[in-house]
Design a protein around this motif. Structure first.
Motif, PDB file in Angstrom:
ATOM      1  N   VAL A   7      -9.878   2.077  11.107  1.00 53.10           N
ATOM      2  CA  VAL A   7      -8.947   0.974  10.876  1.00 53.10           C
ATOM      3  C   VAL A   7      -9.412   0.183   9.659  1.00 53.10           C
ATOM      4  CG1 VAL A   7      -7.951  -1.163  11.786  1.00 53.10           C
ATOM      5  CG2 VAL A   7      -8.368   0.777  13.323  1.00 53.10           C
ATOM      6  N   SER A   8      -8.490  -0.125   8.751  1.00 57.61           N
ATOM      7  CA  SER A   8      -8.769  -0.978   7.601  1.00 57.61           C
ATOM      8  C   SER A   8      -7.933  -2.245   7.717  1.00 57.61           C
ATOM      9  CB  SER A   8      -8.441  -0.260   6.293  1.00 57.61           C
ATOM     10  OG  SER A   8      -9.271   0.864   6.115  1.00 57.61           O
ATOM     11  N   LEU A   9      -8.583  -3.383   7.577  1.00 53.93           N
ATOM     12  CA  LEU A   9      -7.899  -4.678   7.690  1.00 53.93           C
ATOM     13  C   LEU A   9      -8.136  -5.475   6.425  1.00 53.93           C
ATOM     14  CD1 LEU A   9      -7.672  -7.063  10.696  1.00 53.93           C
ATOM     15  CD2 LEU A   9      -8.520  -7.958   8.526  1.00 53.93           C
ATOM     16  N   ILE A  10      -7.085  -6.038   5.869  1.00 53.20           N
ATOM     17  CA  ILE A  10      -7.220  -6.938   4.735  1.00 53.20           C
ATOM     18  C   ILE A  10      -6.722  -8.317   5.151  1.00 53.20           C
ATOM     19  CG2 ILE A  10      -4.966  -6.300   3.708  1.00 53.20           C
ATOM     20  CD1 ILE A  10      -6.433  -6.610   0.951  1.00 53.20           C
ATOM     21  N   ALA A  72      -3.775   0.759   9.117  1.00 55.33           N
ATOM     22  CA  ALA A  72      -4.011  -0.290   8.122  1.00 55.33           C
ATOM     23  C   ALA A  72      -3.303  -1.563   8.580  1.00 55.33           C
ATOM     24  CB  ALA A  72      -3.498   0.132   6.752  1.00 55.33           C
ATOM     25  N   ILE A  73      -4.043  -2.674   8.588  1.00 56.66           N
ATOM     26  CA  ILE A  73      -3.499  -3.945   9.061  1.00 56.66           C
ATOM     27  C   ILE A  73      -3.528  -4.959   7.922  1.00 56.66           C
ATOM     28  CG2 ILE A  73      -3.727  -5.844  10.704  1.00 56.66           C
ATOM     29  CD1 ILE A  73      -5.153  -3.913  12.585  1.00 56.66           C
ATOM     30  N   PHE A  74      -2.376  -5.526   7.612  1.00 54.69           N
ATOM     31  CA  PHE A  74      -2.267  -6.611   6.641  1.00 54.69           C
ATOM     32  C   PHE A  74      -2.274  -7.934   7.398  1.00 54.69           C
ATOM     33  CE2 PHE A  74      -0.733  -3.041   4.269  1.00 54.69           C
ATOM     34  CZ  PHE A  74      -0.963  -3.323   2.923  1.00 54.69           C
ATOM     35  N   ASN A  78       1.479 -14.629   2.843  1.00 57.12           N
ATOM     36  CA  ASN A  78       2.512 -14.031   2.005  1.00 57.12           C
ATOM     37  C   ASN A  78       2.258 -14.253   0.518  1.00 57.12           C
ATOM     38  OD1 ASN A  78       5.049 -12.799   3.464  1.00 57.12           O
ATOM     39  ND2 ASN A  78       4.326 -14.466   4.774  1.00 57.12           N
ATOM     40  N   THR A  79       1.607 -15.344   0.173  1.00 59.63           N
ATOM     41  CA  THR A  79       1.282 -15.606  -1.218  1.00 59.63           C
ATOM     42  C   THR A  79       0.271 -14.605  -1.774  1.00 59.63           C
ATOM     43  OG1 THR A  79      -0.387 -17.202  -0.450  1.00 59.63           O
ATOM     44  CG2 THR A  79       1.767 -18.075  -1.061  1.00 59.63           C
ATOM     45  N   GLN A  80      -0.408 -13.875  -0.895  1.00 60.08           N
ATOM     46  CA  GLN A  80      -1.421 -12.911  -1.304  1.00 60.08           C
ATOM     47  C   GLN A  80      -0.973 -11.464  -1.110  1.00 60.08           C
ATOM     48  OE1 GLN A  80      -4.098 -14.392   1.666  1.00 60.08           O
ATOM     49  NE2 GLN A  80      -5.241 -15.679   0.224  1.00 60.08           N
ATOM     50  N   LEU A  81       0.265 -11.260  -0.688  1.00 60.44           N
ATOM     51  CA  LEU A  81       0.707  -9.918  -0.302  1.00 60.44           C
ATOM     52  C   LEU A  81       0.719  -8.942  -1.468  1.00 60.44           C
ATOM     53  CD1 LEU A  81       1.739  -7.940   1.791  1.00 60.44           C
ATOM     54  CD2 LEU A  81       4.050  -8.814   1.419  1.00 60.44           C
ATOM     55  N   SER A  82       1.202  -9.353  -2.617  1.00 59.68           N
ATOM     56  CA  SER A  82       1.278  -8.435  -3.759  1.00 59.68           C
ATOM     57  C   SER A  82      -0.088  -7.877  -4.111  1.00 59.68           C
ATOM     58  CB  SER A  82       1.893  -9.142  -4.968  1.00 59.68           C
ATOM     59  OG  SER A  82       3.240  -9.487  -4.727  1.00 59.68           O
ATOM     60  N   GLN A  83      -1.094  -8.736  -4.142  1.00 65.39           N
ATOM     61  CA  GLN A  83      -2.447  -8.270  -4.447  1.00 65.39           C
ATOM     62  C   GLN A  83      -2.994  -7.415  -3.314  1.00 65.39           C
ATOM     63  OE1 GLN A  83      -4.177  -8.724  -7.417  1.00 65.39           O
ATOM     64  NE2 GLN A  83      -5.482  -7.174  -6.463  1.00 65.39           N
ATOM     65  N   ALA A  84      -2.687  -7.790  -2.080  1.00 62.00           N
ATOM     66  CA  ALA A  84      -3.172  -7.021  -0.931  1.00 62.00           C
ATOM     67  C   ALA A  84      -2.620  -5.598  -0.951  1.00 62.00           C
ATOM     68  CB  ALA A  84      -2.798  -7.721   0.364  1.00 62.00           C
ATOM     69  N   ILE A  85      -1.368  -5.438  -1.342  1.00 63.50           N
ATOM     70  CA  ILE A  85      -0.779  -4.099  -1.440  1.00 63.50           C
ATOM     71  C   ILE A  85      -1.553  -3.263  -2.445  1.00 63.50           C
ATOM     72  CG2 ILE A  85       1.254  -2.857  -2.276  1.00 63.50           C
ATOM     73  CD1 ILE A  85       2.966  -5.019  -0.905  1.00 63.50           C
ATOM     74  N   LYS A  86      -1.900  -3.846  -3.570  1.00 60.08           N
ATOM     75  CA  LYS A  86      -2.693  -3.122  -4.574  1.00 60.08           C
ATOM     76  C   LYS A  86      -4.072  -2.770  -4.021  1.00 60.08           C
ATOM     77  CE  LYS A  86      -0.441  -5.543  -8.423  1.00 60.08           C
ATOM     78  NZ  LYS A  86      -0.644  -6.520  -9.539  1.00 60.08           N
ATOM     79  N   ASP A  87      -4.682  -3.716  -3.314  1.00 63.62           N
ATOM     80  CA  ASP A  87      -6.043  -3.510  -2.818  1.00 63.62           C
ATOM     81  C   ASP A  87      -6.117  -2.484  -1.694  1.00 63.62           C
ATOM     82  OD1 ASP A  87      -6.918  -5.358  -4.639  1.00 63.62           O
ATOM     83  OD2 ASP A  87      -7.137  -6.998  -3.195  1.00 63.62           O
ATOM     84  N   MET A  88      -4.993  -2.189  -1.049  1.00 67.95           N
ATOM     85  CA  MET A  88      -4.988  -1.262   0.086  1.00 67.95           C
ATOM     86  C   MET A  88      -4.574   0.157  -0.307  1.00 67.95           C
ATOM     87  SD  MET A  88      -5.945  -2.613   3.043  1.00 67.95           S
ATOM     88  CE  MET A  88      -5.045  -2.265   4.561  1.00 67.95           C
ATOM     89  N   ARG A  89      -4.376   0.418  -1.576  1.00 69.28           N
ATOM     90  CA  ARG A  89      -3.849   1.722  -1.982  1.00 69.28           C
ATOM     91  C   ARG A  89      -4.779   2.867  -1.618  1.00 69.28           C
ATOM     92  NH1 ARG A  89       0.843   1.741  -4.211  1.00 69.28           N
ATOM     93  NH2 ARG A  89       1.681  -0.119  -5.238  1.00 69.28           N
ATOM     94  N   ASN A  90      -6.083   2.651  -1.657  1.00 64.92           N
ATOM     95  CA  ASN A  90      -7.023   3.717  -1.295  1.00 64.92           C
ATOM     96  C   ASN A  90      -7.172   3.892   0.213  1.00 64.92           C
ATOM     97  OD1 ASN A  90      -7.612   4.575  -3.865  1.00 64.92           O
ATOM     98  ND2 ASN A  90      -9.402   3.248  -4.097  1.00 64.92           N
ATOM     99  N   GLN A  91      -6.546   3.017   0.985  1.00 70.07           N
ATOM    100  CA  GLN A  91      -6.679   3.065   2.438  1.00 70.07           C
ATOM    101  C   GLN A  91      -5.469   3.664   3.142  1.00 70.07           C
ATOM    102  OE1 GLN A  91      -9.582   2.183   3.927  1.00 70.07           O
ATOM    103  NE2 GLN A  91     -10.345   1.831   1.851  1.00 70.07           N
ATOM    104  N   ILE A 111       5.944  -3.891   2.009  1.00 76.01           N
ATOM    105  CA  ILE A 111       4.874  -2.920   2.219  1.00 76.01           C
ATOM    106  C   ILE A 111       5.444  -1.501   2.274  1.00 76.01           C
ATOM    107  CG2 ILE A 111       3.100  -2.140   3.837  1.00 76.01           C
ATOM    108  CD1 ILE A 111       2.764  -5.130   4.625  1.00 76.01           C
ATOM    109  N   GLY A 112       6.569  -1.351   2.959  1.00 73.38           N
ATOM    110  CA  GLY A 112       7.193  -0.040   3.035  1.00 73.38           C
ATOM    111  C   GLY A 112       7.623   0.484   1.684  1.00 73.38           C
ATOM    112  N   ALA A 113       8.083  -0.397   0.821  1.00 73.87           N
ATOM    113  CA  ALA A 113       8.499   0.018  -0.516  1.00 73.87           C
ATOM    114  C   ALA A 113       7.318   0.521  -1.337  1.00 73.87           C
ATOM    115  CB  ALA A 113       9.179  -1.146  -1.235  1.00 73.87           C
ATOM    116  N   ALA A 114       6.120   0.029  -1.034  1.00 73.08           N
ATOM    117  CA  ALA A 114       4.931   0.426  -1.781  1.00 73.08           C
ATOM    118  C   ALA A 114       4.280   1.684  -1.227  1.00 73.08           C
ATOM    119  CB  ALA A 114       3.913  -0.717  -1.780  1.00 73.08           C
ATOM    120  N   PHE A 115       4.501   1.965   0.059  1.00 71.30           N
ATOM    121  CA  PHE A 115       3.815   3.090   0.690  1.00 71.30           C
ATOM    122  C   PHE A 115       4.823   4.020   1.387  1.00 71.30           C
ATOM    123  CE2 PHE A 115       0.646  -0.387   0.542  1.00 71.30           C
ATOM    124  CZ  PHE A 115      -0.287   0.228  -0.266  1.00 71.30           C
TER     125      PHE A 115
END
Length: 311
Positions: A7-10, A72-74, A78-91, A111-115
Motif C-alpha cells: 500500500v502506498s499513501l500520500i 494507492a491512497i490519496f 485538494n490544493t495539493q492534488l495536482s502535485q500528489a498525482i505527479k508524485d504517485m506516478r511510480n506507485q 485521479i482517474g483522468a491521470a491513471f
C-alpha cells in the motif's frame, strides 16, 4: 481472492493518519508513505505523533522505483492534488486499486483522468481529527472510511480486496449500497457547515445555539447542494437535511472543521472544492447558488487577510 500486499499513501496528515497505524502494523515495510525532499527528511528524522504515540513509517521518494503498489491512497488536501498525482506516478500501475480520501466530489475524476479510471473506488472519510504542529489527534472510538464502487449491491473484486485489508488492519469502514449518495451527503455537510464555521470563526457549537441565524444559513447552503445533486441523479433530499439537524447539534461543541483550522493556521483552504465546485456545477445544471457565491468570496477574502493584503 485478490490480495493487497503493498500500500502506498500520500498525505500523512490529519486524514492519512487515520489509516496509517493499522496499515503499518499489518504490512511493515510494504506500507509506503510517499513524500519528497524536505518532507521526506522530516518524516524520517522526526516521525509523526498520532494520538500521543510516536510512529516511524517507511518513507519513499516520488522518484524511487519500488514497483507498483496493490493499493494507492490519496489523503492530501485538494490544493495539493495536482502535485500528489505527479508524485504517485511510480506507485500506480494498471492493476493498482486507487482510493481518494479527499473532500469534495471531483477528486476521483481528476485521479482517474491521470491513471486508470476503472480502478478508482469512490471513497469518503469521516473523522474529527486535528493536526497541530505534526501532532495528530482524533477520538480513537470514532471515524470511519466509506468506500466502494458507485453502487454496491454486489461487491466487486476490488472492493472485496480492500474490505479484507481493512479487516486485517483493524480500520473502521462501511460499504454503502449507494456510495455516490454517501459521498454527496458528506459534501453537503462540508459545503454548509465547514465553510460557515470558517467565515464566522465559530466552532460547531454555533449550530446548536444560533438557530435563527447560523442554522438558517446552513440549511439554505445545503439546499443548493441538494438541488445540484438531484439534477445529477444523486438521491439527496430535504429529508437528509432534516436528519442532519439532530446530528450537527450533537457535534463536539468546541470542535473545528478543517476550513476553520486552515484559516486560523494561515493556510490555503479548500474553498475551490466546496463553494467553487458548487458554483461551477450549479451553472452546468441550471441551479442558482447565491449562498455559495457569497461564501466563496468571503473565504477568499479571509485568505487575502491571512496573506497580509489588508495590513
Amino acid at each position: 481472492m485478490r490480495e493487497i500486499k503493498t500500500v502506498s499513501l500520500i498525505g500523512l496528515g490529519a486524514i492519512g493518519a487515520f489509516a496509517a497505524p493499522g496499515l503499518n502494523q499489518l504490512l511493515g515495510e510494504n506500507f509506503r508513505i510517499i513524500a519528497g525532499s524536505d518532507r521526506k527528511k522530516r518524516l524520517e528524522t522526526n516521525g509523526v505523533i498520532i494520538n500521543e504515540k510516536h510512529y516511524q513509517f517507511h518513507v519513499v521518494a516520488p522518484e524511487e522505483e519500488t514497483g507498483y503498489a496493490d493499493l494507492a491512497i490519496f489523503a492530501v488536501k485538494n490544493t495539493q492534488l495536482s502535485q500528489a498525482i505527479k508524485d504517485m506516478r511510480n506507485q500506480i500501475g494498471p492493476d493498482t486499486i486507487v482510493m481518494s480520501l479527499l473532500n469534495g466530489v471531483t477528486s476521483e475524476k481528476h485521479i482517474g483522468a491521470a491513471f486508470y479510471p476503472e480502478n478508482v473506488l469512490v471513497s469518503v472519510i469521516r473523522v474529527p481529527s486535528l493536526n497541530q504542529n505534526g501532532r495528530i489527534r482524533y477520538p480513537e472510538e470514532s471515524g470511519m472510511i466509506s468506500f466502494g464502487e458507485a453502487r454496491n449491491e454486489k461487491l466487486s473484486d476490488k472492493v472485496k480486496a480492500v474490505k479484507r485489508l481493512f479487516d486485517l488492519a483493524d480500520i473502521r469502514y462501511e460499504i454503502p449500497e449507494d456510495m455516490l449518495r454517501n459521498m454527496w451527503l458528506k459534501y453537503m455537510t462540508n459545503v454548509s457547515e465547514n465553510q460557515l464555521c470558517a467565515i464566522l470563526g465559530v466552532p460547531y457549537k454555533g449550530f446548536a445555539v444560533s438557530l435563527d441565524h447560523i442554522e438558517v444559513m446552513r440549511e439554505t447552503a445545503a439546499r443548493e447542494v441538494i438541488a445540484i445533486a438531484q439534477k445529477k441523479g444523486i438521491h439527496l433530499s430535504d429529508r437528509d437535511l432534516e436528519e442532519r439537524i439532530g446530528i450537527v447539534r450533537k457535534l463536539l461543541p468546541q470542535g473545528k472543521p478543517s476550513t476553520l483550522q486552515d484559516i486560523e493556521a494561515g493556510r490555503k483552504t479548500e474553498v475551490e472544492t466546496f463553494a467553487g465546485d458548487v458554483i461551477r456545477m450549479g451553472r452546468e445544471v441550471g441551479v442558482a447558488t447565491p449562498y455559495n457565491e457569497i461564501f466563496y468570496h468571503m473565504i477568499c477574502a479571509l485568505e487575502e487577510k491571512n496573506e497580509g493584503k489588508f495590513d
